[in-house]
Write a protein that holds these residues in place. Sequence first.
Motif, PDB file in Angstrom:
ATOM      1  N   GLU A  19      -3.274 -12.756   1.401  1.00  0.00           N
ATOM      2  CA  GLU A  19      -2.537 -13.961   1.034  1.00  0.00           C
ATOM      3  C   GLU A  19      -1.198 -14.041   1.775  1.00  0.00           C
ATOM      4  O   GLU A  19      -0.807 -15.116   2.240  1.00  0.00           O
ATOM      5  CB  GLU A  19      -2.332 -14.001  -0.479  1.00  0.00           C
ATOM      6  N   LYS A  20      -0.504 -12.915   1.890  1.00  0.00           N
ATOM      7  CA  LYS A  20       0.794 -12.883   2.572  1.00  0.00           C
ATOM      8  C   LYS A  20       0.653 -13.276   4.044  1.00  0.00           C
ATOM      9  O   LYS A  20       1.515 -13.944   4.599  1.00  0.00           O
ATOM     10  CB  LYS A  20       1.402 -11.486   2.444  1.00  0.00           C
ATOM     11  N   ASP A  69       0.106   4.240   1.369  1.00  0.00           N
ATOM     12  CA  ASP A  69       0.833   3.139   0.735  1.00  0.00           C
ATOM     13  C   ASP A  69      -0.098   2.105   0.111  1.00  0.00           C
ATOM     14  O   ASP A  69       0.311   1.363  -0.783  1.00  0.00           O
ATOM     15  CB  ASP A  69       1.756   2.454   1.737  1.00  0.00           C
ATOM     16  N   MET A  70      -1.332   2.049   0.567  1.00  0.00           N
ATOM     17  CA  MET A  70      -2.287   1.072   0.031  1.00  0.00           C
ATOM     18  C   MET A  70      -2.694   1.380  -1.409  1.00  0.00           C
ATOM     19  O   MET A  70      -3.246   0.529  -2.092  1.00  0.00           O
ATOM     20  CB  MET A  70      -3.520   0.990   0.920  1.00  0.00           C
ATOM     21  N   PHE A  71      -2.409   2.583  -1.887  1.00  0.00           N
ATOM     22  CA  PHE A  71      -2.761   2.957  -3.255  1.00  0.00           C
ATOM     23  C   PHE A  71      -1.558   2.861  -4.199  1.00  0.00           C
ATOM     24  O   PHE A  71      -1.638   3.231  -5.351  1.00  0.00           O
ATOM     25  CB  PHE A  71      -3.359   4.369  -3.271  1.00  0.00           C
ATOM     26  N   ASP A  72      -0.455   2.349  -3.696  1.00  0.00           N
ATOM     27  CA  ASP A  72       0.775   2.190  -4.471  1.00  0.00           C
ATOM     28  C   ASP A  72       0.832   0.771  -5.010  1.00  0.00           C
ATOM     29  O   ASP A  72       0.864  -0.189  -4.238  1.00  0.00           O
ATOM     30  CB  ASP A  72       1.977   2.476  -3.568  1.00  0.00           C
ATOM     31  N   LEU A  75       3.496  -1.886  -3.736  1.00  0.00           N
ATOM     32  CA  LEU A  75       3.521  -2.372  -2.351  1.00  0.00           C
ATOM     33  C   LEU A  75       3.939  -3.842  -2.254  1.00  0.00           C
ATOM     34  O   LEU A  75       4.798  -4.176  -1.439  1.00  0.00           O
ATOM     35  CB  LEU A  75       2.175  -2.149  -1.664  1.00  0.00           C
ATOM     36  N   PRO A  76       3.395  -4.736  -3.082  1.00  0.00           N
ATOM     37  CA  PRO A  76       3.828  -6.140  -2.988  1.00  0.00           C
ATOM     38  C   PRO A  76       5.331  -6.321  -3.201  1.00  0.00           C
ATOM     39  O   PRO A  76       5.961  -7.143  -2.558  1.00  0.00           O
ATOM     40  CB  PRO A  76       3.024  -6.842  -4.084  1.00  0.00           C
ATOM     41  N   LYS A  80       7.734  -7.976  -0.339  1.00  0.00           N
ATOM     42  CA  LYS A  80       7.975  -9.329  -0.845  1.00  0.00           C
ATOM     43  C   LYS A  80       8.653 -10.240   0.177  1.00  0.00           C
ATOM     44  O   LYS A  80       8.261 -11.382   0.356  1.00  0.00           O
ATOM     45  CB  LYS A  80       8.823  -9.231  -2.115  1.00  0.00           C
ATOM     46  N   TYR A  81       9.644  -9.725   0.861  1.00  0.00           N
ATOM     47  CA  TYR A  81      10.420 -10.561   1.779  1.00  0.00           C
ATOM     48  C   TYR A  81      10.147 -10.248   3.248  1.00  0.00           C
ATOM     49  O   TYR A  81      10.860 -10.702   4.113  1.00  0.00           O
ATOM     50  CB  TYR A  81      11.916 -10.416   1.487  1.00  0.00           C
TER      51      TYR A  81
END
Length: 87
Positions: A19-20, A69-72, A75-76, A80-81
């Motif tokens: 989505e990002k 990091d994909m399991f944290d 992360l979003p 965010k910015y």
Amino acid sequence: MEKYNELSAFIGNIIFLKEKAGLDNMTMADLLNIDIDTMEKMDSGEIVDNISVEILLHIQKHFGILPHDMFDDSLPYHLKYVNLSLR
């Protein structure tokens, strides 16, 4: 972290990245080298545990996100910015 929580965070992060970056399911599936059915299941929130570790390498290649990091689940928040662009 439990397996379910890790998978849930992982799938949530895939959806966040999609989505990002403004990608549709087909484009994201192609980037990650998975079939569209698997991508659609993940997009609907289904926990899919039959995907390959190879997907992590595709995420790192195209988004610059390290595999661990994909399991944290935060992360979003950290991205965010960030202006996310494909590599």
